[in-house]
Scaffold this active site. Structure first.
Site, PDB file in Angstrom:
ATOM      1  N   ARG A 134       0.838  -1.207   0.000  1.00 35.31           N
ATOM      2  CA  ARG A 134       0.000   0.000   0.000  1.00 35.31           C
ATOM      3  C   ARG A 134       0.876   1.262   0.000  1.00 35.31           C
ATOM      4  O   ARG A 134       0.494   2.280  -0.579  1.00 35.31           O
ATOM      5  CB  ARG A 134      -0.991   0.009   1.168  1.00 35.31           C
ATOM      6  N   SER A 192      -5.294   4.957   5.827  1.00 27.74           N
ATOM      7  CA  SER A 192      -4.921   3.543   5.759  1.00 27.74           C
ATOM      8  C   SER A 192      -4.650   3.082   4.339  1.00 27.74           C
ATOM      9  O   SER A 192      -3.858   2.168   4.131  1.00 27.74           O
ATOM     10  CB  SER A 192      -6.034   2.666   6.354  1.00 27.74           C
ATOM     11  N   GLU A 196     -19.360   2.185  -0.090  1.00 26.33           N
ATOM     12  CA  GLU A 196     -18.555   1.572  -1.140  1.00 26.33           C
ATOM     13  C   GLU A 196     -19.324   1.379  -2.444  1.00 26.33           C
ATOM     14  O   GLU A 196     -18.740   1.409  -3.519  1.00 26.33           O
ATOM     15  CB  GLU A 196     -18.002   0.214  -0.655  1.00 26.33           C
ATOM     16  N   PHE A 225     -14.136  -4.787   2.039  1.00 26.06           N
ATOM     17  CA  PHE A 225     -15.342  -3.965   1.823  1.00 26.06           C
ATOM     18  C   PHE A 225     -15.548  -3.645   0.341  1.00 26.06           C
ATOM     19  O   PHE A 225     -16.677  -3.522  -0.115  1.00 26.06           O
ATOM     20  CB  PHE A 225     -15.249  -2.669   2.634  1.00 26.06           C
ATOM     21  N   HIS A 272      -5.154  -3.961   2.525  1.00 31.35           N
ATOM     22  CA  HIS A 272      -5.508  -4.833   3.651  1.00 31.35           C
ATOM     23  C   HIS A 272      -6.085  -6.163   3.181  1.00 31.35           C
ATOM     24  O   HIS A 272      -6.966  -6.742   3.813  1.00 31.35           O
ATOM     25  CB  HIS A 272      -6.488  -4.137   4.600  1.00 31.35           C
ATOM     26  N   ASP A 288      -7.414  -6.922  13.704  1.00 29.93           N
ATOM     27  CA  ASP A 288      -8.810  -6.539  13.442  1.00 29.93           C
ATOM     28  C   ASP A 288      -9.723  -7.739  13.259  1.00 29.93           C
ATOM     29  O   ASP A 288     -10.932  -7.635  13.445  1.00 29.93           O
ATOM     30  CB  ASP A 288      -8.896  -5.645  12.194  1.00 29.93           C
ATOM     31  N   ARG A 338      -1.392  -4.731   3.940  1.00 31.61           N
ATOM     32  CA  ARG A 338      -1.126  -3.779   5.017  1.00 31.61           C
ATOM     33  C   ARG A 338       0.309  -3.871   5.511  1.00 31.61           C
ATOM     34  O   ARG A 338       0.918  -2.863   5.832  1.00 31.61           O
ATOM     35  CB  ARG A 338      -2.087  -4.050   6.171  1.00 31.61           C
TER      36      ARG A 338
END
Lengths: 326, 271
Positions: free
Chosen positions: A15, A42, A63, A88, A114, A122, A172
């Site tokens: 990322r 993020s 989204e 997502f 991620h 998470d 991530r």
């Protein structure tokens, strides 16, 4: 063949590679715009947002809307990078990606960070293990999965140049550098990262590093493992896969993804029709993730270098016993 | 165009709709009929466009989100000169540019592909934002059905439109009161619809959806509104123009039989 660049003490994540490339694109091309569904820090879109506020759209936690807005921007001549977490987007917005982006042939770069287990603490809801499957079945969409920050940077630049929708899968966690910063990203070509003569593994994303570690350890035991980096899941480099099958008589695939529907399945599809060959797919075996350190999760799901070492030995024993070399 | 010309045009369009749905054996008569005057106002009065040059960069963009009204869209586009009227007979046929739900890759002049409800407004926002970034003065129009207001994505888009103050965006809701399974107010009550959009930061104009002066005023008001997007809630009659179809939700997605088509065409003859 790509040499391993000595890993720095603290690596950068894919990322991060994307975020830097996006900034560069922003400076070079006025048509590049970015969208975020409330995750701009993020997803490493924040710097772009600060530098080019008129070209950044904060969508909020929406989204589905983001996919449609990105499609409209693309149809209006822009090159939009729409960003969120892979759990997502795609996921909530698969139907919008299908019709508003793919069926419309809207030039949207779907960028999802991620991906995989290495999200860590998470937990399962945030750990996307199905996104490659969801994306590679859509027509008009190419699917990219870079192995390090450098490759992610190049993949981002290529995505902007590519005419048509792109899915860019990012992670991530910081990863050691495997490719060089200015290495050309050859779309649709599997890269040989390490030569070998006894066995071969085709890995993608974070698993390329795990595979290299396994290869280095196996070399001490006089087992020579070739490591191939599949950074383009779609279009898939069928030729290299078939050549590898012919050369080694067996293959391993590895990905931070369910074993159903991702890279392993794509390779199995090619082999079963072109050159049936024993194939061992490493991936998450039909379960959800959970909270934990990436190292703990990789170990549990047989995705660390030790699991790859075991897999190589198992496959060599199996094929030596049963399958004659063709 | 004079009122008489507009009336004859609308009758002709409704005849096309009956003919092509009957020939195809499938299609959506009720929502096509309710949208006719809205589409005629757009294509013959409001839109800055060039049927001979569908890619003209300064054109206003018209997006149809309720793609099942395709028969109406195609009939209006043909009469406006986008393609020969004879081509209408290929509606829903294999390899036809007139796909069952509009596809932007198949028919020049169609801006987005539709059929999966709730997606149009988001795309309209994207185009409106692109226009603003380019300092372009063309407008973006998006037709939605009332049934598709059930989709959550519509409200995500409504929120963003208000946040971004998109005054180059005009939405139109074909408020015909029906959807496949029944009346909208039985399936998923929408009222108070005006209040909902106003609370999301929109300017709302209500109009009789079959009255040209009201529709024209509504579109003009939308173009003059600054600082917020406008939605025109066009109150329409599903199946408008054919008495046995009017206000009957079973005609949402049913093709008429040959006899029913004949009867409908009689009712739609020029007077």
């Amino acid at each position: 063949m790509t040499e391993i660049v000595n890993p720095p003490a603290v690596g950068k994540s894919t990322r991060d590679g994307f975020g830097q490339a996006l900034l560069k694109l922003g400076e070079e091309n006025e048509q590049v715009v970015a969208l975020s569904a409330n995750l701009c820090e993020s997803t490493r879109t924040l710097e772009f947002a600060k530098k080019f506020p008129a070209r950044y759209i904060e969508i909020g936690v929406a989204e589905q809307n983001m996919a449609g807005v990105a499609a409209g921007l693309a149809l209006g001549g822009k090159i939009p990078f729409m960003t969120s977490f892979a759990a997502f987007s795609p996921a909530l917005n698969w139907g919008q990606i299908r019709i508003s982006i793919c069926y419309n042939q809207a030039n949207v770069k779907i960028t999802s960070t991620h991906a995989g287990l290495s999200v860590g603490a998470d937990g399962a809801g945030h750990q996307a293990l199905e996104d490659i499957a969801m994306m590679r079945v859509l027509p008009n969409l190419i699917v990219l999965s870079p192995c390090d920050a450098n490759e992610a940077h190049q993949a981002t630049l290529l995505a902007a140049k590519h005419q048509g929708p792109v899915y860019l899968r990012l992670g991530r966690e910081p990863l050691p550098a495997i490719t060089k910063p200015d290495a050309t990203f050859n779309l649709g070509q599997i890269q040989t990262v390490k030569e070998g003569k006894d066995a071969v593994i085709i890995a993608t994303g974070s698993l390329v590093y795990q595979a290299l570690q396994a290869a280095n350890e196996l070399a001490k035991q006089n087992i020579s493992l070739a490591v191939l980096n599949c950074h383009t899941i779609k279009p898939l480099d069928e030729e290299t896969i078939i050549q590898a099958a012919k050369r080694y008589g067996m293959l391993i695939t590895a990905e931070e993804h369910q074993i159903a529907g991702g890279l392993g399945s794509a390779v199995a599809e090619v082999l079963s029709s072109a050159h049936p060959t024993p194939l061992l797919r490493l991936g998450v075996n039909d379960s959800f993730g959970e909270s934990g350190l990436p190292s703990e999760l990789f170990k549990k799901h047989h995705l660390d270098s030790q699991a790859i070492i075991d897999a190589v030995k198992r496959l060599i024993a199996h094929t030596q016993y049963q399958i004659p070399n063709t | 165009m004079t009122t008489q010309e507009l009336t004859k045009l609308a009758l002709r369009i409704r005849r096309h709709i009956i003919e092509i749905i009957t020939k195809a054996g499938s299609g959506h008569p009720a929502g096509s009929f309710s949208a006719v005057e809205i589409l005629v106002t757009l294509y013959f009065h409001t839109l800055h466009h060039d049927p001979q040059n569908p890619k003209w960069e300064h054109r206003d963009r018209f997006l149809i989100s309720c793609g099942h009204a395709a028969p109406a869209l195609y009939a209006v586009m043909a009469e406006a000169g986008y393609f020969p009227v004879e081509k209408l007979a290929t509606f829903r046929q294999f390899s036809s540019p007139l796909q069952g739900h509009p596809h932007n890759g198949s028919l020049p002049g169609v801006e987005i592909s539709s059929g999966s409800l709730g997606q149009g407004l988001s795309q309209a926002i994207g185009m409106a934002l692109a226009a603003r970034m380019n300092n372009a003065s063309h407008r973006i129009y998006c037709l939605m059905s009332d049934g598709e207001q059930d989709e959550g994505q519509v409200w995500e888009a409504a929120m963003l439109s208000g946040k971004e103050k998109l005054d180059n965006l005009t939405a139109i809701i074909d408020r015909n009161g029906i959807q496949i399974d029944g009346l909208t107010e039985d399936i998923m009550p929408l009222e108070p619809l005006k209040n909902k959009y106003e609370s999301f930061g929109w300017h709302v104009v209500e109009s009789d959806g079959h009255n040209y002066p009201e529709l024209i005023n509504a579109f003009d008001a939308a173009a003059k509104t600054k600082g917020q997007p406008t939605v025109i809630i066009a109150h329409t009659i599903p199946g408008k123009g054919v008495d046995f179809m009017e206000n009957n939700f079973v005609w949402h997605g049913k093709a008429p039989s040959a006899e029913q088509a004949k009867e409908a065409l009689n009712l739609l003859e020029d007077r």
